[in-house]
Design a protein around this motif. Structure first.
Motif, mmCIF file in Angstrom:
data_model
loop_
_atom_site.group_PDB
_atom_site.id
_atom_site.type_symbol
_atom_site.label_atom_id
_atom_site.label_comp_id
_atom_site.label_asym_id
_atom_site.label_seq_id
_atom_site.Cartn_x
_atom_site.Cartn_y
_atom_site.Cartn_z
ATOM 1 N N GLY A 52 0.808 -1.210 0.000
ATOM 2 C CA GLY A 52 0.000 0.000 0.000
ATOM 3 C C GLY A 52 0.837 1.253 0.000
ATOM 4 O O GLY A 52 2.050 1.240 0.243
ATOM 5 N N GLY A 53 0.169 2.399 -0.279
ATOM 6 C CA GLY A 53 0.824 3.696 -0.233
ATOM 7 C C GLY A 53 1.618 3.984 -1.478
ATOM 8 O O GLY A 53 1.352 3.479 -2.562
ATOM 9 N N VAL A 54 2.643 4.801 -1.337
ATOM 10 C CA VAL A 54 3.473 5.214 -2.462
ATOM 11 C C VAL A 54 4.349 4.049 -2.895
ATOM 12 O O VAL A 54 4.858 3.296 -2.052
ATOM 13 N N PRO A 55 4.529 3.848 -4.197
ATOM 14 C CA PRO A 55 5.409 2.760 -4.656
ATOM 15 C C PRO A 55 6.798 2.886 -4.052
ATOM 16 O O PRO A 55 7.353 3.987 -3.907
ATOM 17 N N LYS A 56 7.389 1.723 -3.713
ATOM 18 C CA LYS A 56 8.685 1.704 -3.049
ATOM 19 C C LYS A 56 9.818 1.582 -4.040
ATOM 20 O O LYS A 56 10.866 2.233 -3.891
ATOM 21 N N THR A 57 9.606 0.758 -5.071
ATOM 22 C CA THR A 57 10.700 0.515 -6.008
ATOM 23 C C THR A 57 10.796 1.632 -7.037
ATOM 24 O O THR A 57 9.837 2.374 -7.278
ATOM 25 N N LEU A 62 8.713 5.072 -11.478
ATOM 26 C CA LEU A 62 8.779 5.526 -12.866
ATOM 27 C C LEU A 62 7.468 5.251 -13.608
ATOM 28 O O LEU A 62 7.016 6.061 -14.424
ATOM 29 N N GLY A 63 6.859 4.089 -13.322
ATOM 30 C CA GLY A 63 5.564 3.791 -13.954
ATOM 31 C C GLY A 63 4.490 4.786 -13.554
ATOM 32 O O GLY A 63 3.691 5.235 -14.385
ATOM 33 N N LEU A 64 4.462 5.121 -12.247
ATOM 34 C CA LEU A 64 3.482 6.107 -11.792
ATOM 35 C C LEU A 64 3.713 7.459 -12.435
ATOM 36 O O LEU A 64 2.772 8.137 -12.876
ATOM 37 N N ALA A 65 4.998 7.856 -12.514
ATOM 38 C CA ALA A 65 5.310 9.145 -13.129
ATOM 39 C C ALA A 65 4.928 9.156 -14.608
ATOM 40 O O ALA A 65 4.388 10.144 -15.123
#
Length: 299
Positions: A52-57, A62-65
């Motif tokens: 959960g929350g903000v991606p860690k890796t 990069l995918g979210l961005a």
């Protein structure tokens, strides 16, 4: 020494005052537990598993961005296309307005031409009547409706019933009418015929001059005089001997018929004697069968 067994002391309990919101238990529960327990447990499991929350890796970040950049690009392109299309739509709208205005102006010009031609035809007809009518040219022109007239007579106004409906089923259906409180073409036919029989010398309905060739017909709920639609109230001007014409018409069968329409169906009527009536000439007098009689006054 034996005595009476002593009772244990009674402890008094202090009752707590009831909560003011005790009667709103459901609302209180919703306010205190706004998040369903199942959602809370799922969120807790995600936190424990680290999903959960903000991606860690870095890859997830990069995918979210990339997704955010793509969404922003789509919104930007849509806004740019809307801004580009706006002037085109405005130009097309302006061109359509210009075409409508131009067509309206052309129609007005054609209508003016028709009026001019109609007046020219009427003038030629009057000239022909004066040439071939001998000493009765003015009388023939008057009776044919080819010339404007003025003089005393009666003013008769016939109007629909207030809030007349479109339904039917009344006694007027047997004669082709509907019991709706609306004035029909046959009503106006009887009114006009009654005025002629009572001594009218010239008649006009809503400034539409009647002649021996005039027709009063219906198209739906509209009344047509020589194929021109009229709008109620229908103002009938009849040139004649004033009070005598009014009395004769009101005492005639057609005048009684109009009175019955007023009493039984709510149709509004009023009749008055006038001194300075002015009736226009008929737009055109089209003769298809009659021919001038050979003899005096003809060539």
């Amino acid at each position: 020494m034996c005595g009476m067994p002593q009772q244990p002391p009674v402890r008094s309990t202090v009752s707590r005052p009831p909560r003011p919101d005790a009667s709103m238990s459901l609302l209180t529960t919703v306010m205190d537990h706004s998040l369903d327990e199942g959602y809370a447990e799922a969120a807790a499991r995600k936190r424990e598993s680290g999903t959960g929350g903000v991606p860690k890796t870095l890859r997830a970040k990069l995918g979210l961005a990339a997704g955010l950049v793509l969404a922003a690009l789509v919104v930007t392109v849509g806004a740019a296309q809307a801004r580009i299309a706006a002037p085109v739509l405005a130009k097309e709208r302006a061109e359509l307005i210009d075409r409508v205005e131009s067509a309206t102006a052309d129609a007005d010009d054609l209508e003016d031409d028709v009026d001019d031609l109609r007046n020219d035809v009427s003038a030629r007809q009057r000239a022909a009547l004066r040439k071939h009518g001998g000493g009765q040219a003015e009388l023939v022109s008057l009776l044919s409706g080819a010339t404007p007239v003025r003089g005393p007579g009666v003013r008769l106004v016939v109007n629909d019933k207030k809030q007349a409906d479109q339904g039917g089923g009344g006694p007027r259906d047997s004669a082709g009418f509907s019991d709706t409180g609306r004035v029909r073409d046959r009503d106006m036919q009887r009114v006009v015929n009654g005025l002629w029989q009572s001594g009218a010398e010239a008649i006009a309905i809503n400034d539409q001059r009647l002649t021996a060739l005039s027709a009063i017909r219906a198209a739906g709920d509209a009344i047509l005089v020589d194929n021109k639609p009229l709008v109620p109230p229908y103002t009938v001007l009849a040139v004649g001997q004033g009070q005598q014409l009014s009395t004769r018409f009101q005492n005639s069968p057609d005048g009684q018929y109009l009175h019955a329409l007023q009493e039984n169906f709510g149709i509004r009527t009023s009749i008055s004697v006038a001194d300075g009536l002015r009736l226009p000439a008929a737009p055109s007098v089209t003769v298809r069968t009659a021919e001038p009689k050979a003899g005096k006054g003809t060539s």
